[in-house]
Design an enzyme around this catalytic site. Structure first.
Site, mmCIF file in Angstrom:
data_model
loop_
_atom_site.group_PDB
_atom_site.id
_atom_site.type_symbol
_atom_site.label_atom_id
_atom_site.label_comp_id
_atom_site.label_asym_id
_atom_site.label_seq_id
_atom_site.Cartn_x
_atom_site.Cartn_y
_atom_site.Cartn_z
ATOM 1 N N ASN A 13 0.800 -1.230 0.000
ATOM 2 C CA ASN A 13 0.000 0.000 0.000
ATOM 3 C C ASN A 13 0.831 1.278 0.000
ATOM 4 O OD1 ASN A 13 0.792 -0.253 2.634
ATOM 5 N ND2 ASN A 13 -1.262 -0.505 3.484
ATOM 6 N N HIS B 126 3.504 4.343 4.516
ATOM 7 C CA HIS B 126 3.086 4.294 5.914
ATOM 8 C C HIS B 126 2.809 5.723 6.353
ATOM 9 C CE1 HIS B 126 2.920 3.555 10.200
ATOM 10 N NE2 HIS B 126 3.672 4.638 10.334
ATOM 11 N N GLU C 289 6.495 6.877 16.784
ATOM 12 C CA GLU C 289 7.147 6.543 15.514
ATOM 13 C C GLU C 289 8.198 7.590 15.115
ATOM 14 O OE1 GLU C 289 3.884 6.009 12.808
ATOM 15 O OE2 GLU C 289 3.258 4.132 13.755
HETATM 16 P P1 IDP Z 1 -2.097 1.432 8.412
HETATM 17 O O1 IDP Z 1 -0.778 1.251 7.672
HETATM 18 O O2 IDP Z 1 -3.181 1.935 7.493
HETATM 19 O O3 IDP Z 1 -1.956 2.253 9.677
HETATM 20 P P2 IDP Z 1 -2.206 -0.943 10.110
HETATM 21 O O4 IDP Z 1 -3.448 -1.625 10.561
HETATM 22 O O5 IDP Z 1 -1.422 -0.158 11.111
HETATM 23 O O6 IDP Z 1 -2.596 -0.021 8.845
HETATM 24 O O7 IDP Z 1 -1.281 -2.045 9.451
HETATM 25 C C1 IDP Z 1 0.059 -1.772 9.126
HETATM 26 C C2 IDP Z 1 0.366 -2.392 7.795
HETATM 27 O O8 IDP Z 1 0.198 -3.815 7.870
HETATM 28 C C3 IDP Z 1 -0.543 -1.979 6.647
HETATM 29 O O9 IDP Z 1 -0.219 -0.724 6.085
HETATM 30 C C4 IDP Z 1 -0.322 -3.114 5.682
HETATM 31 O O10 IDP Z 1 0.942 -2.988 5.018
HETATM 32 C C5 IDP Z 1 -0.249 -4.311 6.632
HETATM 33 N N1 IDP Z 1 -1.566 -4.929 6.823
HETATM 34 C C6 IDP Z 1 -2.572 -4.480 7.610
HETATM 35 N N2 IDP Z 1 -3.644 -5.293 7.557
HETATM 36 C C7 IDP Z 1 -3.304 -6.292 6.714
HETATM 37 C C8 IDP Z 1 -4.003 -7.468 6.258
HETATM 38 O O11 IDP Z 1 -5.158 -7.744 6.612
HETATM 39 N N3 IDP Z 1 -3.325 -8.260 5.390
HETATM 40 C C9 IDP Z 1 -2.059 -7.992 4.968
HETATM 41 N N4 IDP Z 1 -1.368 -6.916 5.377
HETATM 42 C C10 IDP Z 1 -1.983 -6.067 6.239
HETATM 43 MG MG MG Z 2 -0.974 1.855 11.454
#
Ligand code: IDP
Ligand code: MG
Length: 151
Positions: free
Chosen positions: A125, A128, A139
């Site tokens: 995605n 971060h 962070e």
């Molecule tokens: P965020 O990056 O939008 O804050 P978080 O829940 O903090 O989302 O998760 C950190 C990172 O972990 C995400 O950006 C993504 O790269 C990965 N991630 C989160 N949820 C999933 C999932 O359900 N499957 C695979 N990777 C995930």
């Molecule tokens: Mg996050």
């Protein structure tokens, strides 16, 4: 309105697909100010510390490999880390980043435009962005020394 700082990382898929400039352009369009920037070789320890809240998730080990560039051939694990500062910076950057799941991220957001889910289920995605003030403070302090951030 609160003046906030937020941490941004251009993730390895973003770097590999040459989206660094576009991402910085979008960040600058918010009117926020870039106050720190550096290339970091992401150690296993730093990756695990950064994502420690997710350590019990089934995707955690893949996430550590992903952020260290192991799916994108980034052998020295380099990543661009940035701090942006300004009014409501955390929400403003999350808004241009888009939702975590790139398939659910709104069209026109960075993740909605350029993110993908691999056949192995890994979310790629692009960036971060810190999610709330407590995460942002933790962070920014994890990735940057005080003297690396403009006052
Ligand atoms: P965020 O990056 O939008 O804050 P978080 O829940 O903090 O989302 O998760 C950190 C990172 O972990 C995400 O950006 C993504 O790269 C990965 N991630 C989160 N949820 C999933 C999932 O359900 N499957 C695979 N990777 C995930
Ligand atoms: Mg996050």
């Amino acid at each position: 309105m609160a003046i906030e700082q937020t941490l941004i990382l251009i993730k390895p898929d973003g770097a590999a697909r040459r989206l660094t400039g576009l991402t910085i352009d979008r960040l600058d369009s918010t009117g926020l100010e870039m106050v720190a920037a550096k290339m970091v070789s992401v150690s296993e320890k730093l990756a695990r510390e950064h994502y420690k809240a997710l350590s019990d998730k089934p995707f955690f080990e893949g996430l550590i490999k992903y952020i260290r560039g192991e799916f994108h051939g980034i052998k020295d694990h380099r990543i661009l880390a940035l701090v942006y500062r300004g009014e409501n910076a955390i929400k403003a950057v999350r808004a241009i980043a888009g939702a975590t799941n790139p398939e659910q991220a709104a069209a026109g957001t960075i993740r909605g435009s350029f993110g993908r889910i691999t056949t192995a289920g890994q979310f790629e995605n692009v960036i971060h962005a810190s999610s709330d003030p407590a995460d942002a403070a933790r962070e920014v302090a994890l990735w940057f020394k005080k003297e690396e951030i403009l006052p």
